[in-house]
Design a protein around this motif. Sequence first.
Motif, PDB file in Angstrom:
ATOM      1  N   GLU A 196       0.827  -1.204   0.000  1.00 32.74           N
ATOM      2  CA  GLU A 196       0.000   0.000   0.000  1.00 32.74           C
ATOM      3  C   GLU A 196       0.868   1.263   0.000  1.00 32.74           C
ATOM      4  OE1 GLU A 196      -3.873   0.221   0.320  1.00 32.74           O
ATOM      5  OE2 GLU A 196      -2.968  -1.280  -0.997  1.00 32.74           O
ATOM      6  N   LEU A 197       1.910   1.243   0.795  1.00 36.64           N
ATOM      7  CA  LEU A 197       2.816   2.400   0.845  1.00 36.64           C
ATOM      8  C   LEU A 197       3.583   2.557  -0.467  1.00 36.64           C
ATOM      9  CD1 LEU A 197       4.127   1.831   4.472  1.00 36.64           C
ATOM     10  CD2 LEU A 197       2.750   3.773   3.727  1.00 36.64           C
ATOM     11  N   ARG A 198       3.943   1.453  -1.077  1.00 40.48           N
ATOM     12  CA  ARG A 198       4.611   1.517  -2.379  1.00 40.48           C
ATOM     13  C   ARG A 198       3.666   2.073  -3.438  1.00 40.48           C
ATOM     14  NH1 ARG A 198       7.813  -4.307  -2.778  1.00 40.48           N
ATOM     15  NH2 ARG A 198       9.641  -3.733  -1.510  1.00 40.48           N
ATOM     16  N   TRP A 199       2.400   1.706  -3.360  1.00 38.79           N
ATOM     17  CA  TRP A 199       1.426   2.203  -4.313  1.00 38.79           C
ATOM     18  C   TRP A 199       1.273   3.717  -4.179  1.00 38.79           C
ATOM     19  CZ3 TRP A 199      -0.448   0.577  -8.629  1.00 38.79           C
ATOM     20  CH2 TRP A 199      -1.623   1.119  -9.146  1.00 38.79           C
ATOM     21  N   MET A 200       1.250   4.187  -2.941  1.00 37.89           N
ATOM     22  CA  MET A 200       1.186   5.629  -2.713  1.00 37.89           C
ATOM     23  C   MET A 200       2.419   6.315  -3.291  1.00 37.89           C
ATOM     24  SD  MET A 200      -1.535   6.826  -0.994  1.00 37.89           S
ATOM     25  CE  MET A 200      -0.984   8.216  -0.016  1.00 37.89           C
ATOM     26  N   ALA A 201       3.593   5.745  -3.056  1.00 34.80           N
ATOM     27  CA  ALA A 201       4.835   6.340  -3.563  1.00 34.80           C
ATOM     28  C   ALA A 201       4.875   6.320  -5.089  1.00 34.80           C
ATOM     29  CB  ALA A 201       6.038   5.583  -2.996  1.00 34.80           C
ATOM     30  N   ARG A 202       4.325   5.264  -5.680  1.00 36.07           N
ATOM     31  CA  ARG A 202       4.291   5.160  -7.141  1.00 36.07           C
ATOM     32  C   ARG A 202       3.424   6.258  -7.757  1.00 36.07           C
ATOM     33  NH1 ARG A 202       2.681   0.261  -7.237  1.00 36.07           N
ATOM     34  NH2 ARG A 202       4.702  -0.756  -7.365  1.00 36.07           N
TER      35      ARG A 202
END
Length: 667
Positions: A460-466
């Motif tokens: 989820e955090l990676r998706w936000m960063a992406r």
Amino acid sequence: MEEASDAELESIESRGKALSIAKEPYEFAMSGNWEGLKKFYKKGDKKTEEIVGQLTMNNDTALHVAAFAEPKVLEFFISLIKAYHEPSLLCLALNGQNNHGNTVFHEVAASGNLNAAKHFLELENRVESEPGYQRVLKIENKLGETPLYRAAAFGQTKVVEYLASKMEDKELHFKRKKDEISILHIAVIGQHFETALWLAKNYPCLANGEESNGLTSLQLLAQMPSAFRPKFRKSIWTMLLYKCISPSTDDFPPNQKGDLESSISQPCQSSCSRKTTGWRRIDNMLEEMQNRKILSELIDLLVKEDYSWAKYEEPTDNIKTFTLVYSEVEKGADNCVRKENGISTCTGISQTVKSTYKYTPLLIATCTGISQIVKMMLKVHPQSVDVHDIDNEQNILHMAIKHRRLAIFNILAKRKLTTSRLANRIDRYGNTILHHAADTGFYSVDAQWVSGPAFQLQEELRWMARVEKIMPPHYFMHRNNQGVTAKELFESKHSSLLTLAKGWIKETAQSCSTVAALVATVAYAAAFTVPGGNDNRGVPVLRHSPFFITFAISDTISLICSLTSLGTFLSILTSPFEYENFHHSLPFRLHLGFALLFFSLVATMLTFTATIVLLIHHQKTWTTSLIYVVAFLPVSVFGLTQFPLYDGFSQGFKYISKTIKKIKRSG
């Protein structure tokens, strides 16, 4: 829905045919194949006339699109325009507006192409006397923005200076008609501090101006903590490098006049004199230092000119006493409920209409995740990417992000120009694409192809960063119609997952540390009970055998890896369990601990095998047994490697830990 008239149907059909004809140049432009686009428009006079024809769904012409290309590409199109013998075509090229009301000069100003801006103003001399022609400097788009305003909004300081020198009534260009936001406000909001500094210095009256909400530029700047947050403080090595190349105060001589006049005497001087070393990291650091210097000067100037602090008066009635709990309960628009803790819990973003029957095929395929349809639609009808859901005002990028369609997101991300256009849109509920990345209303977190709440939270955090990478930086602070930022929405939607991740990673670390301690104990004991025993002097009897060296090395590796993995798992148990830690730190330590524990187990097996070989070889009856041992070793290693590093290890270690506890209790 009312049926369209014959005239409307004919208009739609003619528009569709026109767009189909322009499919080839559209593909060239969106893929960045500017040479192909130039060759297309070199084919005869008819192609030259098509430069001012519709190219996209937004009524952009080839000139609008080429404005953001390399300077040579736009210069090529300008040379074609200069060859126009009909004044009407030249007027259309200069005055033609897209659906947003932007002329080509608006786009040129936003792109920062100073030479192109000069060429366009020169072309005006040929058509100024034509009836109905408007000067490109004074044309406003549908938001009430002139080219000068657009240049400031995109941080093009050189263009701002040049256009300002060509205008007499500059005050007419200093506000956006739609919301009364001044040209200085928009430069600050976009964090274009060099442009803002030039404007504040040359037009001090802008510093005290207020936008529609009554905020001055300094007040807006005070709400941007990200603008002041250092980018190079993440590691000790980066910090040391930053300190080494950081210029001293002597590198920036003070102004002789005691103000900013000498440093602003030549606009864009800072950016023009910016040095590059060829090292990307160092160049980024130098750029940050320069930006911080400019920001410091801007703050200094705004503080001197801003007197908004003096206008507030203490209210005389309805004075409220201090309280830590906001108990008022109110319901507002878009299903927003204000609860006791003062935080708005809003359902508007997740209550968006989920039915897709009104969507186009491209949007439906995006929602359902059928990337093959998306690819084909974009290939056959490339302009369809501009279509959006009218009810919710969401485009394909909103759909792909809120439904977590990574494959489709990657398809769009390859089209950088398309993505930059789509990422700027805010939907009906005031949500940016980052708000949709933070929401979980259109998919299930448990459906992700990762095991364990900690890794689900990391995804989820990676998706936000992406999504953050493709979104304008100042959109991070945007609040939707319920007054919630994307970060606040993410934290409220993932609070339960954070709780599960904390418990899961603690249990996993405890179980793995138990196994690591057990392996370390076995490896430590094996070091003092060498095969074959010791002689009277305490020296190993079999020390001259090559298998003894294998035994010693593998046992040492097993002990080091097991103890290191034990320390890694213990560091997890003592770490803070916040969102930012689950993005990289905690999962990395867990991966590292798993890998070290795996290597310690393999080294332990090698130690055992070397011991067996030593004993059998010492008894001179080792040939047959050695074959069995060597045959068994790959099978054992293969069995270990079949444990998934993420789930199998943790589940196996939990089982072993529970078994050890049962044995202790029974004993």
